[in-house]
Design a protein around this motif. Structure first.
Motif, PDB file in Angstrom:
ATOM      1  N   UNK A  27       0.798  -1.214   0.000  1.00  0.00           N
ATOM      2  CA  UNK A  27       0.000   0.000   0.000  1.00  0.00           C
ATOM      3  C   UNK A  27       0.829   1.261   0.000  1.00  0.00           C
ATOM      4  N   UNK A  28       2.030   1.200  -0.585  1.00  0.00           N
ATOM      5  CA  UNK A  28       2.879   2.387  -0.582  1.00  0.00           C
ATOM      6  C   UNK A  28       3.157   2.836  -2.013  1.00  0.00           C
ATOM      7  N   UNK A  29       4.393   3.145  -2.338  1.00  0.00           N
ATOM      8  CA  UNK A  29       4.733   3.767  -3.626  1.00  0.00           C
ATOM      9  C   UNK A  29       4.645   2.746  -4.764  1.00  0.00           C
ATOM     10  N   UNK A  30       3.711   2.958  -5.696  1.00  0.00           N
ATOM     11  CA  UNK A  30       3.573   2.066  -6.849  1.00  0.00           C
ATOM     12  C   UNK A  30       4.402   2.530  -8.046  1.00  0.00           C
ATOM     13  N   UNK A  31       4.895   3.738  -7.998  1.00  0.00           N
ATOM     14  CA  UNK A  31       5.770   4.228  -9.064  1.00  0.00           C
ATOM     15  C   UNK A  31       5.128   4.164 -10.434  1.00  0.00           C
ATOM     16  N   UNK A  32       5.847   3.547 -11.398  1.00  0.00           N
ATOM     17  CA  UNK A  32       5.375   3.475 -12.782  1.00  0.00           C
ATOM     18  C   UNK A  32       4.152   2.567 -12.930  1.00  0.00           C
ATOM     19  N   UNK A  33       3.876   1.748 -11.916  1.00  0.00           N
ATOM     20  CA  UNK A  33       2.739   0.833 -11.992  1.00  0.00           C
ATOM     21  C   UNK A  33       1.456   1.474 -11.470  1.00  0.00           C
ATOM     22  N   UNK A  34       1.545   2.715 -11.004  1.00  0.00           N
ATOM     23  CA  UNK A  34       0.406   3.316 -10.312  1.00  0.00           C
ATOM     24  C   UNK A  34      -0.822   3.450 -11.205  1.00  0.00           C
ATOM     25  N   UNK A  35      -0.643   3.887 -12.431  1.00  0.00           N
ATOM     26  CA  UNK A  35      -1.773   4.023 -13.357  1.00  0.00           C
ATOM     27  C   UNK A  35      -1.315   3.546 -14.727  1.00  0.00           C
ATOM     28  N   UNK A  36      -1.995   2.498 -15.229  1.00  0.00           N
ATOM     29  CA  UNK A  36      -1.622   1.946 -16.537  1.00  0.00           C
ATOM     30  C   UNK A  36      -2.831   1.950 -17.464  1.00  0.00           C
ATOM     31  N   UNK A  37      -2.560   2.017 -18.748  1.00  0.00           N
ATOM     32  CA  UNK A  37      -3.625   1.961 -19.747  1.00  0.00           C
ATOM     33  C   UNK A  37      -3.502   0.649 -20.517  1.00  0.00           C
ATOM     34  N   UNK A  38      -4.616   0.158 -20.967  1.00  0.00           N
ATOM     35  CA  UNK A  38      -4.687  -1.112 -21.677  1.00  0.00           C
ATOM     36  C   UNK A  38      -5.101  -0.829 -23.113  1.00  0.00           C
ATOM     37  N   UNK A  39      -4.268  -1.284 -24.062  1.00  0.00           N
ATOM     38  CA  UNK A  39      -4.481  -0.994 -25.477  1.00  0.00           C
ATOM     39  C   UNK A  39      -4.413  -2.291 -26.266  1.00  0.00           C
ATOM     40  N   UNK A  40      -5.356  -2.483 -27.172  1.00  0.00           N
ATOM     41  CA  UNK A  40      -5.292  -3.636 -28.074  1.00  0.00           C
ATOM     42  C   UNK A  40      -5.348  -3.148 -29.510  1.00  0.00           C
ATOM     43  N   UNK A  41      -4.855  -3.979 -30.418  1.00  0.00           N
ATOM     44  CA  UNK A  41      -4.899  -3.660 -31.844  1.00  0.00           C
ATOM     45  C   UNK A  41      -4.801  -4.965 -32.618  1.00  0.00           C
ATOM     46  N   UNK A  42      -5.119  -4.880 -33.902  1.00  0.00           N
ATOM     47  CA  UNK A  42      -5.112  -6.059 -34.763  1.00  0.00           C
ATOM     48  C   UNK A  42      -4.219  -5.795 -35.976  1.00  0.00           C
ATOM     49  N   UNK A  43      -3.575  -6.850 -36.465  1.00  0.00           N
ATOM     50  CA  UNK A  43      -2.735  -6.714 -37.655  1.00  0.00           C
ATOM     51  C   UNK A  43      -3.411  -7.407 -38.835  1.00  0.00           C
ATOM     52  N   UNK A  44      -3.623  -6.661 -39.895  1.00  0.00           N
ATOM     53  CA  UNK A  44      -4.126  -7.250 -41.137  1.00  0.00           C
ATOM     54  C   UNK A  44      -2.975  -7.263 -42.123  1.00  0.00           C
ATOM     55  N   UNK A  45      -2.649  -8.406 -42.607  1.00  0.00           N
ATOM     56  CA  UNK A  45      -1.512  -8.528 -43.511  1.00  0.00           C
ATOM     57  C   UNK A  45      -1.650  -9.810 -44.309  1.00  0.00           C
ATOM     58  N   UNK A  46      -0.808  -9.974 -45.297  1.00  0.00           N
ATOM     59  CA  UNK A  46      -0.743 -11.222 -46.050  1.00  0.00           C
ATOM     60  C   UNK A  46       0.148 -12.210 -45.310  1.00  0.00           C
ATOM     61  N   UNK A  47      -0.088 -13.482 -45.538  1.00  0.00           N
ATOM     62  CA  UNK A  47       0.824 -14.491 -45.002  1.00  0.00           C
ATOM     63  C   UNK A  47       2.198 -14.326 -45.640  1.00  0.00           C
ATOM     64  N   UNK A  48       3.221 -14.500 -44.863  1.00  0.00           N
ATOM     65  CA  UNK A  48       4.583 -14.428 -45.394  1.00  0.00           C
ATOM     66  C   UNK A  48       4.805 -15.588 -46.355  1.00  0.00           C
ATOM     67  N   UNK A  49       5.457 -15.338 -47.492  1.00  0.00           N
ATOM     68  CA  UNK A  49       5.728 -16.446 -48.419  1.00  0.00           C
ATOM     69  C   UNK A  49       6.605 -17.500 -47.757  1.00  0.00           C
TER      70      UNK A  49
END
Length: 648
Positions: free
Chosen positions: A278-300
């Motif tokens: 319950x003390x100093x959380x530092x860089x972990x104190x507030x985090x954001x959650x981000x998702x994304x998708x990759x659309x691409x062709x299959x690698x040959x």
């Protein structure tokens, strides 16, 4: 004295070394500029046993990890058969927890030798199937198109001096993800920390150690610089270390993801861990959650001919053409995703090389060019030639004229089963029970009703539940007339209409892979579970359940084991096997049944070359039989090879 000295020097060297006191860590004292003391590669040496002390209130708390994994799996819609990379995994806390939950295809990678060894030891101790390895996130040791999901969790992004290196990480993630793969980032909320970071703090981290922290923004205000001085109550200062993390805002991380080739960037709120200290959380104190998708062709892929024994051409529908069965007559993202899931699954089938044919203008020429160069065609063109469902049988007819072997039903078998009334007639002739029904031709305005309501109204010709909606179940003459008009006007259907008695018992599906009576497998019978459907809606699995994501049917329906009485199941299986042979199905087929209120089964439809998609009924039944999607496809291929006499 001389004798004592001789005895001392005669001791083994290792015993002499133990007498030498350890050197104290050098403490730099007060500093006006923290940034100048941050080494460019600070991340390569700081994640050690001290890290597990300073951050242990978060990263070594199983309750926090479980709560986070609940959130992450929910956001991603993560499925147990998916291949997951936990990148910058640390001691593998999230990977290990996923494995405890039954995820069997999880890997972890981190730069820290200490943390990876700790992760491996824990996996071995619990017998968990997680692979851990050391590596640099900017150059991942994996070939392209390996993972369905890559997760960078626990604030492990933004360590490098330049954002260009962060971009390299994301580009590597894009490379190793399969087409339509997803990334999940759990990173520091830069806006919040820039305004609320704590310049100085200290806290006890165990009974003998405390840590003093200093923080300051970098000169360009884009990174938060941190200093930790770890002190032992008896030994004094043990560590004086510096590190830095880039402060990304939602706008900046979106831009970076898009520059790396990602689409569909979504933000899923913020999270703050419940630290036991319950003390100093530092860089972990507030985090954001981000998702994304990759659309691409299959690698040959360069095929290694010595490992490839079977050459297969896969014939599919044409995504560039209109498709009258689809809601907007086009192949949408879900369709393209389904095609990519198929390609990913076939890629896991060893000993094969696949060529994909989906351009129908050149299909005949392409097949002629491949004749003699492929062993056979995997016919997945259930849309029909030029996406015309009445021309589904044209594709196997064309293959027969060209003399190319193929999987699935004959042209005659497809013609039989496209006509529901014809199938009913064949079934009745064979003694297979079918519901009562009557036929309405396109010109009929007045018709007789030979049995009572409720009834279900269907186009007699077609598949994929075309024309069957919640309005298809009717309870009066007025509703019957309105439904027939809707089928003709809304769906543009001008062929005969089939009206059946509506059965209210279990809605069943039976799948067969193989070729009766030689060698075949009946998959576990499933029923549609309608318990989550609003009570006012009829219990059917129609067009809305298969094609309209916003409908209540799409969200509510699920397939579950049928749990039939032994005699009922035995009769259904026997009838399905006989129909399979009589209607010229081959290699795989699906049969739809419905029980009346007393549990008596009646045949509704026979589906040769049924839906092959990863989330379709055939795949669901196969999964209940212990066959994941790639193995189901492979079983169909093997069935065709055995029938054709092709040695794989």
């Amino acid at each position: 004295m001389i004798e004592e000295k001789t005895q001392e020097t005669d001791k083994p060297p290792e015993r002499r070394r133990r007498r030498i006191p350890a050197a104290r860590a050098r403490c730099l004292g007060p500093l006006s500029d923290l940034e100048s003391h941050v080494a460019p590669d600070w991340w390569s040496r700081i994640f050690n046993s001290y890290y597990m002390k300073t951050d242990g209130d978060v990263v070594d708390d199983l309750a926090i990890t479980r709560k986070e994994d609940d959130l992450f799996t929910s956001v991603l819609g993560l499925k147990k058969e998916e291949v997951v990379l936990d990148l910058c995994c640390g001691q593998g806390r999230h990977s290990l927890e996923l494995a405890r939950r039954g995820f069997t295809r999880v890997e972890g990678l981190d730069r820290s030798h200490y943390l990876i060894q700790r992760a491996k030891a824990q996996a071995a101790k619990e017998g968990l199937p997680v692979k851990f390895r050391e590596g640099d996130a900017r150059k991942l040791p994996y070939p392209p198109d390996q993972f369905d999901v890559v997760m960078i969790l626990g604030n492990s992004f933004g360590y490098f001096e330049s954002s260009k290196d962060d971009l390299l990480v994301l580009k590597e993630v894009a490379r190793v993800l399969k087409p339509w793969g997803r990334i999940l980032l759990d990173l520091a909320d830069g806006e919040y920390l820039r305004a609320h970071y704590v310049p100085r703090s200290w806290e006890w981290i165990d009974a003998k150690h405390f840590v003093c922290r200093e923080r300051a923004l970098s000169a360009d205000r884009q990174r938060l610089i941190s200093r930790e001085v770890i002190v032992h109550t008896e030994k004094g200062v043990e560590v004086d270390q510096f590190y830095a993390e880039r402060l990304y805002t939602p706008e900046l991380i979106r831009s970076l993801l898009e520059e790396a080739g990602f689409q569909e960037v979504s933000f899923h709120g913020s999270l703050t861990p419940d630290s036991a200290r319950g003390q100093d959380l530092g860089m972990m104190e507030r985090r954001i959650l981000v998702s994304a998708r990759i659309r691409k062709e299959w690698a040959p892929v360069k095929s290694r001919k010595k490992n490839v024994s079977t050459q297969v051409a896969v014939v599919m529908g044409d995504p560039s053409k209109p498709d009258p069965l689809k809601p907007f007559m086009v192949f949408d993202d879900d369709d393209l995703y389904t095609i990519d899931r198929l390609k990913a699954a076939l890629k896991e089938c060893t000993g094969y090389s696949f060529t994909y044919l989906s351009r129908h203008e050149t299909l005949i020429q392409d097949l002629m060019r491949l004749k003699g160069k492929v062993d056979y065609v995997f016919n997945l063109c259930d849309e029909g030639f030029f996406n015309d469902p009445r021309k589904e049988l044209h594709v196997p007819a064309l293959l027969e004229m060209l003399g190319i072997p193929y999987t699935g039903a004959t042209p005659q078998g497809l013609a039989f089963c496209y006509d529901k009334s014809l199938v009913r007639g064949v079934a009745k002739e064979m003694g297979v029970p079918v519901p009562r029904a009557f036929f309405i031709d396109p010109t009929s305005i007045v018709f007789e009703v030979p049995f009572g309501f409720p009834m279900i109204v269907k186009p007699n010709l077609g598949d994929s539940s075309f024309g069957i909606t919640q309005k298809s179940v009717v309870w009066s003459l007025d509703e019957l007339s309105a439904c027939i008009s809707e089928i003709r006007d809304t769906f543009g259907y001008e062929k005969p209409v089939l009206v059946e008695e509506f059965l209210t018992g279990k809605d069943l599906t039976v799948g067969i892979i193989g070729n009766p009576t030689d060698d075949y497998m009946v998959l576990p019978i499933v029923e549609e579970d309608y318990s989550a459907l609003p009570p006012e809606l009829p219990r059917i699995c129609g067009y809305e359940a298969k094609w309209l994501p916003d409908s209540p049917y799409w969200k509510a329906l699920r397939s579950i084991p049928a749990g039939l009485p032994e005699e009922t199941e035995k009769s259904i299986v026997e009838w399905c096997v006989r129909l399979f042979e009589r209607l010229e199905c081959r290699d795989y087929a699906r049969f739809d049944w419905r029980c009346d209120a007393d549990g008596n089964p009646y045949l509704l439809e026979v589906n040769p070359n049924p839906g092959w998609c990863w989330d379709g009924h055939l795949a669901k039944m196969a999964r209940l039989a212990g066959m994941e999607y790639p193995r189901m496809l492979e079983a169909i291929l093997k069935a065709a090879e055995k029938r054709l006499g092709i040695r794989s």
